[in-house]
Design a protein around this motif. Sequence first.
Motif, PDB file in Angstrom:
ATOM      1  N   ASN A  35       0.845  -1.191   0.000  1.00 19.96           N
ATOM      2  CA  ASN A  35       0.000   0.000   0.000  1.00 19.96           C
ATOM      3  C   ASN A  35       0.880   1.239   0.000  1.00 19.96           C
ATOM      4  O   ASN A  35       1.349   1.691   1.041  1.00 19.96           O
ATOM      5  CB  ASN A  35      -0.930   0.002   1.207  1.00 19.96           C
ATOM      6  N   LEU A  36       1.115   1.788  -1.191  1.00 20.01           N
ATOM      7  CA  LEU A  36       1.964   2.971  -1.314  1.00 20.01           C
ATOM      8  C   LEU A  36       1.371   4.158  -0.567  1.00 20.01           C
ATOM      9  O   LEU A  36       2.101   4.959   0.020  1.00 20.01           O
ATOM     10  CB  LEU A  36       2.146   3.318  -2.794  1.00 20.01           C
ATOM     11  N   THR A  37       0.050   4.275  -0.560  1.00 17.27           N
ATOM     12  CA  THR A  37      -0.604   5.391   0.126  1.00 17.27           C
ATOM     13  C   THR A  37      -0.295   5.359   1.614  1.00 17.27           C
ATOM     14  O   THR A  37       0.058   6.382   2.214  1.00 17.27           O
ATOM     15  CB  THR A  37      -2.126   5.334  -0.084  1.00 17.27           C
ATOM     16  N   ALA A  38      -0.453   4.187   2.234  1.00 17.54           N
ATOM     17  CA  ALA A  38      -0.163   4.062   3.659  1.00 17.54           C
ATOM     18  C   ALA A  38       1.312   4.317   3.945  1.00 17.54           C
ATOM     19  O   ALA A  38       1.677   4.940   4.944  1.00 17.54           O
ATOM     20  CB  ALA A  38      -0.564   2.671   4.151  1.00 17.54           C
ATOM     21  N   HIS A  39       2.167   3.832   3.053  1.00 17.41           N
ATOM     22  CA  HIS A  39       3.611   3.970   3.231  1.00 17.41           C
ATOM     23  C   HIS A  39       4.013   5.442   3.236  1.00 17.41           C
ATOM     24  O   HIS A  39       4.716   5.911   4.148  1.00 17.41           O
ATOM     25  CB  HIS A  39       4.314   3.226   2.099  1.00 17.41           C
ATOM     26  N   TRP A  40       3.528   6.176   2.241  1.00 15.52           N
ATOM     27  CA  TRP A  40       3.896   7.591   2.156  1.00 15.52           C
ATOM     28  C   TRP A  40       3.158   8.426   3.194  1.00 15.52           C
ATOM     29  O   TRP A  40       3.701   9.421   3.688  1.00 15.52           O
ATOM     30  CB  TRP A  40       3.631   8.103   0.743  1.00 15.52           C
TER      31      TRP A  40
END
Length: 392
Positions: free
Chosen positions: A217-222
Amino acid sequence: MNEKGKHALVFGASGLIGWGIVDQLLSNYPSPGTFAKVTALVNRPLDVQDSFWPLQVNRPLDVQEQLELQLVSGINLADGSIQSVTELLRTKVKGIEHVTHVFYFVYKYEEKPEEEVRVVCGMLERAVAALDHLSPKMEFLVFPTGTKAYGIHIPGGVFKAPYKESMGALPNDFQKTLNYPFMRAILEEASAGKQWTWCDIRPDAVIGFVPNGSAFNLTAHWATYLSLYRLIEGPNAKVPFPGSLAGYNALYNEASADIIAKLAIWASLHPAEAGGGQIFNISDQAKPESMRDRWPRLAAYFGLQGVAPVEGEVLKPSEYINRYQGEAEKLGVKSSPVFKGEFLDSYGFYLDFDRQLSLEKVRKAGFAEEMDPNASWFRAFGRFKEARMIVG
C-alpha cells in the motif's frame, strides 16, 4: 433482505481495492436500491465497527431497509479443496444462493513467482467452482489485473506508453511467471456456456485506505512517512522525492480504490458492454501527470515542501519510519503496517519511464467518470488520520 434484489459478494473485502468496493456499495453507488445486500468476505478477523465503512446508522430509513451488510471473516481460499471451500462458504455465508454479483479481489504474495501463480490460481479455482455450485443466480464476476501485464516490471520494458488493452502478451519467459493469463484462462473455462460473464479491470498504482494493514500500500507507506517527517523535521521542512530524477519526471496515471470500485460496479451492471472477459484500463483521470506534479501536493497536505530528488545519502521512507515510529506511538498513533515497505521504497527508482494508460476503451464502453487524483490521495490520508493510523 428482499431476495429479489441484487446481492454483491466481495472477496478480499479488507484489501486495498476490496475495501473500496464495499465502501462504494454501502455508499449506494450507483444509486440507492441498486443492491439489496452486500456480503464482505475477509480472511483476517475484522469487526464491522473497525472497518470504517459507512454504517447503517448514518443512512435514511428507507435505504436502511433496502441495503444489508454481512461481514464474514475466516474465509481462507489458500488452503483446502474445492469441496472444503464450498462447504466453508455454504455454512458461513447466509444467502449465498442469492448472490448475483461477485467482486473477486483476493491476492496472496509469494516470494517465488511460479509458486505465486500456483497459489493465486488455486484460490480462484476453488472460489469459482464453489460459486458455480452454490450461487445459481450469479450474473457477473469482476477481478483485477495490473500493469505488469504491460511489462512494467521488465527492465527496458516491452511496450511503449500509452498502454492499451489490445497490446499483445509478454514474452513467454515473463508470461509464465504472471498470474493474469492463468486466471483469465480459469474464468474463460468456468464461464463457458453459463449464464454469468466476467471482466478484468487494470489499474497502475492504487491509492486507497485499508483499516488493518496491507502488503503493498503505497498510500499508507507515504502517509506514514510524510506525517512522521512533519513531526520530526517540523512544518515547512523540505522533503525530497524518494526516487530518481527520471522517476520524478515519468508520466503515469494512478487509480484510486474509489474509481476502481466504481468501474467494477458499473461493469457488473452492464454485462452487454463490459462482459465476455474484456479488459479495461482504469485511472482517476485520462490525463497523465508525473511525480513532479504530484509530490509537492502530497507533501503540502502535511505542511511540508515537496522537492525534487537530491543526490547523496538520504534515509529511505521505510528507514525513516523504522527510526522514528516510536515518536508517533508516544502520541497514541496506531501503526499502519505495510508488510513490503522496503519494496515500496523502490517505487520512485525503478519506475523511471512513461507508463500512462489509455482510457479510450472504457470510455467507448460507456464509463466516463473521472476523479481528481490529488483529492483521492487527500481522501485516503484523511481516512488514515481518522483511524489514528498516522500522526495528524
